[in-house]
Scaffold this motif. Structure first.
Motif, PDB file in Angstrom:
ATOM      1  N   THR A 234      15.188  40.213  82.024  1.00 14.31           N
ATOM      2  CA  THR A 234      16.425  39.751  82.648  1.00 14.31           C
ATOM      3  C   THR A 234      17.510  39.523  81.593  1.00 14.31           C
ATOM      4  OG1 THR A 234      15.043  38.628  84.269  1.00 14.31           O
ATOM      5  CG2 THR A 234      17.354  38.032  84.250  1.00 14.31           C
ATOM      6  N   THR A 235      17.164  38.848  80.506  1.00 14.88           N
ATOM      7  CA  THR A 235      18.182  38.609  79.473  1.00 14.88           C
ATOM      8  C   THR A 235      18.620  39.921  78.827  1.00 14.88           C
ATOM      9  OG1 THR A 235      16.394  38.107  77.944  1.00 14.88           O
ATOM     10  CG2 THR A 235      17.496  36.245  78.913  1.00 14.88           C
ATOM     11  N   ARG A 236      17.653  40.842  78.667  1.00 15.94           N
ATOM     12  CA  ARG A 236      18.005  42.162  78.110  1.00 15.94           C
ATOM     13  C   ARG A 236      18.985  42.878  79.015  1.00 15.94           C
ATOM     14  NH1 ARG A 236      12.769  43.420  76.309  1.00 15.94           N
ATOM     15  NH2 ARG A 236      12.336  44.280  78.344  1.00 15.94           N
ATOM     16  N   THR A 237      18.765  42.749  80.334  1.00 14.54           N
ATOM     17  CA  THR A 237      19.646  43.413  81.304  1.00 14.54           C
ATOM     18  C   THR A 237      21.073  42.893  81.176  1.00 14.54           C
ATOM     19  OG1 THR A 237      17.806  43.569  82.829  1.00 14.54           O
ATOM     20  CG2 THR A 237      19.984  43.827  83.780  1.00 14.54           C
ATOM     21  N   VAL A 238      21.211  41.571  81.067  1.00 18.30           N
ATOM     22  CA  VAL A 238      22.553  40.990  80.966  1.00 18.30           C
ATOM     23  C   VAL A 238      23.257  41.511  79.724  1.00 18.30           C
ATOM     24  CG1 VAL A 238      23.819  38.822  80.659  1.00 18.30           C
ATOM     25  CG2 VAL A 238      21.923  38.927  82.275  1.00 18.30           C
ATOM     26  N   ALA A 239      22.533  41.519  78.596  1.00 14.30           N
ATOM     27  CA  ALA A 239      23.146  41.972  77.346  1.00 14.30           C
ATOM     28  C   ALA A 239      23.542  43.446  77.437  1.00 14.30           C
ATOM     29  CB  ALA A 239      22.173  41.757  76.193  1.00 14.30           C
ATOM     30  N   ILE A 240      22.632  44.275  77.933  1.00 13.45           N
ATOM     31  CA  ILE A 240      22.910  45.727  77.972  1.00 13.45           C
ATOM     32  C   ILE A 240      24.032  46.029  78.962  1.00 13.45           C
ATOM     33  CG2 ILE A 240      21.931  47.977  78.579  1.00 13.45           C
ATOM     34  CD1 ILE A 240      19.258  46.941  77.451  1.00 13.45           C
ATOM     35  N   CYS A 241      24.000  45.392  80.133  1.00 15.64           N
ATOM     36  CA  CYS A 241      25.061  45.633  81.129  1.00 15.64           C
ATOM     37  C   CYS A 241      26.412  45.180  80.592  1.00 15.64           C
ATOM     38  CB  CYS A 241      24.771  44.869  82.421  1.00 15.64           C
ATOM     39  SG  CYS A 241      23.604  45.683  83.472  1.00 15.64           S
ATOM     40  N   GLY A 242      26.452  43.986  79.980  1.00 17.19           N
ATOM     41  CA  GLY A 242      27.719  43.465  79.454  1.00 17.19           C
ATOM     42  C   GLY A 242      28.307  44.411  78.425  1.00 17.19           C
ATOM     43  N   ILE A 243      27.475  44.819  77.468  1.00 12.47           N
ATOM     44  CA  ILE A 243      27.960  45.722  76.414  1.00 12.47           C
ATOM     45  C   ILE A 243      28.329  47.083  77.012  1.00 12.47           C
ATOM     46  CG2 ILE A 243      27.252  46.989  74.353  1.00 12.47           C
ATOM     47  CD1 ILE A 243      25.589  44.491  73.619  1.00 12.47           C
ATOM     48  N   GLY A 244      27.496  47.560  77.924  1.00 11.37           N
ATOM     49  CA  GLY A 244      27.749  48.864  78.553  1.00 11.37           C
ATOM     50  C   GLY A 244      29.079  48.882  79.278  1.00 11.37           C
ATOM     51  N   CYS A 245      29.358  47.824  80.058  1.00  9.68           N
ATOM     52  CA  CYS A 245      30.620  47.778  80.805  1.00  9.68           C
ATOM     53  C   CYS A 245      31.807  47.719  79.842  1.00  9.68           C
ATOM     54  CB  CYS A 245      30.640  46.561  81.740  1.00  9.68           C
ATOM     55  SG  CYS A 245      29.584  46.774  83.183  1.00  9.68           S
ATOM     56  N   LEU A 246      31.682  46.952  78.749  1.00  6.79           N
ATOM     57  CA  LEU A 246      32.781  46.869  77.779  1.00  6.79           C
ATOM     58  C   LEU A 246      33.021  48.226  77.107  1.00  6.79           C
ATOM     59  CD1 LEU A 246      32.121  43.388  76.142  1.00  6.79           C
ATOM     60  CD2 LEU A 246      34.128  44.072  77.479  1.00  6.79           C
ATOM     61  N   LEU A 247      31.928  48.946  76.810  1.00  5.97           N
ATOM     62  CA  LEU A 247      32.078  50.269  76.187  1.00  5.97           C
ATOM     63  C   LEU A 247      32.761  51.249  77.140  1.00  5.97           C
ATOM     64  CD1 LEU A 247      28.654  50.682  74.299  1.00  5.97           C
ATOM     65  CD2 LEU A 247      30.920  50.350  73.306  1.00  5.97           C
ATOM     66  N   VAL A 248      32.357  51.194  78.417  1.00  2.00           N
ATOM     67  CA  VAL A 248      32.999  52.064  79.415  1.00  2.00           C
ATOM     68  C   VAL A 248      34.475  51.692  79.529  1.00  2.00           C
ATOM     69  CG1 VAL A 248      33.095  52.632  81.883  1.00  2.00           C
ATOM     70  CG2 VAL A 248      30.884  52.466  80.722  1.00  2.00           C
ATOM     71  N   ASP A 249      34.745  50.396  79.535  1.00  2.00           N
ATOM     72  CA  ASP A 249      36.118  49.917  79.615  1.00  2.00           C
ATOM     73  C   ASP A 249      36.941  50.471  78.440  1.00  2.00           C
ATOM     74  OD1 ASP A 249      37.843  48.514  81.155  1.00  2.00           O
ATOM     75  OD2 ASP A 249      37.592  46.622  80.085  1.00  2.00           O
ATOM     76  N   ALA A 250      36.343  50.392  77.250  1.00  2.00           N
ATOM     77  CA  ALA A 250      37.049  50.883  76.057  1.00  2.00           C
ATOM     78  C   ALA A 250      37.294  52.380  76.150  1.00  2.00           C
ATOM     79  CB  ALA A 250      36.227  50.556  74.814  1.00  2.00           C
ATOM     80  N   ALA A 251      36.345  53.101  76.756  1.00  2.48           N
ATOM     81  CA  ALA A 251      36.498  54.562  76.875  1.00  2.48           C
ATOM     82  C   ALA A 251      37.676  54.928  77.766  1.00  2.48           C
ATOM     83  CB  ALA A 251      35.203  55.167  77.421  1.00  2.48           C
ATOM     84  N   PHE A 252      38.067  54.027  78.658  1.00  4.31           N
ATOM     85  CA  PHE A 252      39.195  54.315  79.551  1.00  4.31           C
ATOM     86  C   PHE A 252      40.552  54.058  78.878  1.00  4.31           C
ATOM     87  CE2 PHE A 252      36.165  54.659  82.886  1.00  4.31           C
ATOM     88  CZ  PHE A 252      36.795  55.325  83.921  1.00  4.31           C
ATOM     89  N   VAL A 253      40.569  53.318  77.763  1.00  5.29           N
ATOM     90  CA  VAL A 253      41.837  52.956  77.116  1.00  5.29           C
ATOM     91  C   VAL A 253      42.663  54.188  76.737  1.00  5.29           C
ATOM     92  CG1 VAL A 253      42.858  51.815  75.100  1.00  5.29           C
ATOM     93  CG2 VAL A 253      41.028  50.685  76.376  1.00  5.29           C
ATOM     94  N   PRO A 254      42.054  55.196  76.067  1.00  5.83           N
ATOM     95  CA  PRO A 254      42.861  56.378  75.722  1.00  5.83           C
ATOM     96  C   PRO A 254      43.487  57.035  76.952  1.00  5.83           C
ATOM     97  CG  PRO A 254      40.722  56.476  74.648  1.00  5.83           C
ATOM     98  CD  PRO A 254      40.676  55.325  75.573  1.00  5.83           C
ATOM     99  N   ILE A 255      42.772  57.036  78.064  1.00  7.69           N
ATOM    100  CA  ILE A 255      43.317  57.654  79.285  1.00  7.69           C
ATOM    101  C   ILE A 255      44.555  56.884  79.733  1.00  7.69           C
ATOM    102  CG2 ILE A 255      42.835  58.276  81.693  1.00  7.69           C
ATOM    103  CD1 ILE A 255      39.830  58.313  80.895  1.00  7.69           C
ATOM    104  N   TYR A 256      44.447  55.535  79.737  1.00  8.92           N
ATOM    105  CA  TYR A 256      45.584  54.723  80.167  1.00  8.92           C
ATOM    106  C   TYR A 256      46.767  54.867  79.208  1.00  8.92           C
ATOM    107  CZ  TYR A 256      42.697  52.363  83.667  1.00  8.92           C
ATOM    108  OH  TYR A 256      41.917  52.097  84.748  1.00  8.92           O
ATOM    109  N   LEU A 257      46.472  55.023  77.908  1.00 10.71           N
ATOM    110  CA  LEU A 257      47.561  55.151  76.936  1.00 10.71           C
ATOM    111  C   LEU A 257      48.333  56.450  77.122  1.00 10.71           C
ATOM    112  CD1 LEU A 257      45.893  53.710  73.700  1.00 10.71           C
ATOM    113  CD2 LEU A 257      47.623  52.641  75.147  1.00 10.71           C
TER     114      LEU A 257
END
Lengths: 259, 256
Positions: A234-257
């Protein structure tokens, strides 16, 4: 040490999670329409559990975020004479970034963790083998409804969160007597929005939802697990999901720019 | 191989699900013909559960060849494997591995609803005679956690019979039952093996795994023993009674 452990977890998990995702995708493609009488109620159940039931909480969060972020930002912009940037700022912060991310994290925290415990316990108790013994595909029965349900839930909750945040923010600004009319506030936001914001938001929230669902199901189901390992999963899931969502979020930045 | 064999194992090594490469049981040569009732005995931890899971096609063999209903299992995937599994009913040891989040009715009807795409009410109508035959219709709305072990096992049996299987694998179904429950199970298994009305009168092939052999001597047609990692087919009841092996005496509960 903890960071090194997390990085090791991520590098070990990524290839297996990718394989698990491809298997799930294959199941979705080959079994769409199969056993609808069982799978559809399960999807509805997940949409209710991860979506409809969290609407009050998301609305409450939206109210708070509206006051904390939007209300303050509008007030500061008005004070420095940059009121014309209100729309751009709100679209960038609330519409594009904050709402999808917060919605995904709320689903992860409120339902995702409980789901890992449910699935991990079921796996540890041998229920997955029991499904296989009945000729039921565990990916089709356990994973597909959750991933689809979580995806729909995150998409829907994002819209609620965004609207409540924007309206409560204006309410706070109005209560403080700032010289900003509601039509001007709305037109500022509308002007800052581009048509592509809508499909991009759908894609982004769909990725957040499906990523959360996949990681949860992978941690709970994909490999043999003992009861005492469920907490760690469960704790691993929270860490991986949190980091995964932030990485996906960061990947969208160039598109928005580029917009 | 006989074409009427339901299970055919040649040199099979049962894989250990937790420790790859260290099978608890090796060298299994076993043929189960259609309509037979086998009792496989061995002390706890001897590998009976692993053998039955392998025979159900749930655990790949570590070595050797496994055929079910005349088909080699190794190359089968997807729908072909599902087709084989639908012909086999498995009662797991312990509390039968019922789905804890589903009610008794949802548990029993799940395989029918999934494979036949039926609503709960339609499937419930179909399994009503089965629930009645097993005496569990009064607990159909309960969750497994609220039932005692003997009831839970009956529900698990109902679920394993829901698809009217041709082969029924029962892993230690008699453990912890009182004499009344034991008689009920024995009568039911005899009925299943000779053609239960729920199975439309067709005799099912039955394999029972147990750690106490003596009470089942009158039930099985054929017997096998797992003793310290070694597989041995004993034959019929007369062969069992004539056998002097110490491992067999232990599962028979005879004083050493």
């Amino acid at each position: 040490m903890a960071t090194a452990g997390l990085l090791r977890d991520l590098t070990e998990t990524l290839p297996r999670l990718t394989a698990f995702t491809l298997i799930t995708l294959g199941t979705v493609l080959t079994k769409t329409g199969h056993s609808r009488a069982v799978i559809r109620p399960l999807i509805r159940q997940q949409v209710f559990r991860a979506g409809a039931r969290l609407v009050p909480m998301v609305c409450f969060l939206g109210l708070i975020l509206g006051v904390v972020i939007v209300g303050q930002a509008v007030a500061v912009l008005q004070q420095v004479g940059a009121g014309n940037l209100t729309g751009v700022l709100l679209v960038t912060v609330v519409v594009r970034e904050l709402s999808p991310l917060v919605a995904a994290l709320v689903v992860l925290a409120r339902v995702g963790t409980a789901t890992v415990v449910d699935l991990g316990t079921a796996r540890a108790m041998g229920e997955v083998e029991a499904l296989e013994a009945l000729g039921i595909d565990p990916i089709h029965y356990c994973v597909v409804p959750r991933v689809v349900g979580f995806t729909i839930a995150v998409m829907g909750l994002t819209v609620y969160l965004m609207l409540v945040t924007l309206f409560s923010g204006y309410g706070f600004a109005f209560a403080r007597g700032l010289p900003l009319t509601f039509p001007n506030y709305l037109s500022g936001i509308a002007a800052a929005l581009s048509w592509i914001d809508f499909p991009l938001m759908m894609v982004k929230t769909a990725i957040f939802g499906s990523l959360t669902g996949m990681v949860i199901c992978y941690q709970g189901l994909a490999h043999p697990i003992r009861l005492e390992e469920v907490g760690m999963a469960t704790t691993r899931t929270v860490a991986i999901c949190g980091i995964g969502c932030l990485l996906v979020d960061a990947a969208f930045v160039p598109i928005y720019l580029l917009l | 191989m006989n074409t009427s064999d339901v299970i055919e194992m040649v040199g099979v090594e049962v894989a250990d699900s937790r420790r790859p490469g260290r099978g608890p049981l090796a060298g299994v040569d076993w043929s189960v013909a259609r309509g037979e009732c086998w009792v496989v005995s061995g002390l706890q931890g001897s590998g009976i559960s692993g053998l039955l899971e392998t025979a159900a096609g749930l655990r790949p063999v570590a070595a050797g060849e496994l055929k079910l209903f005349g088909e080699s299992l190794a190359p089968l995937r997807g729908d072909e494997l599902t087709g084989i599994r639908k012909r086999i009913g498995v009662l797991f040891s312990g509390t039968g591995r019922l789905f804890s989040s589903l009610t008794v009715m949802e548990n029993v009807t799940l395989p029918l609803r999934y494979h036949e795409d039926l609503s709960l009410s339609a499937a419930a109508e179909i399994v009503a005679p089965l629930l009645e035959a097993l005496g569990i219709e009064s607990v159909s709305a309960s969750f497994p956690a609220h039932l005692g072990r003997s009831w839970t096992l009956r529900v698990a049996l109902a679920r394993s019979l829901a698809l009217r299987p041709e082969l029924l694998l029962l892993d230690d179904p008699f453990s912890g039952l009182d004499s009344g429950q034991f008689r009920w199970w024995r009568t039911l298994i005899e009925s299943v093996a000779s053609g239960h009305p729920w199975l439309l009168g067709r005799p099912a092939t039955v394999v029972i795994g147990t750690d106490t052999l003596r009470p089942l001597l009158g039930l099985g047609h054929r017997f096998a023993l797992i003793d310290r990692g070694a597989w041995r087919v004993l034959g019929d009841r007369q062969n069992v009674l004539a056998c002097e092996e110490s491992g067999l005496r232990e599962v028979l509960g005879d004083p050493s």
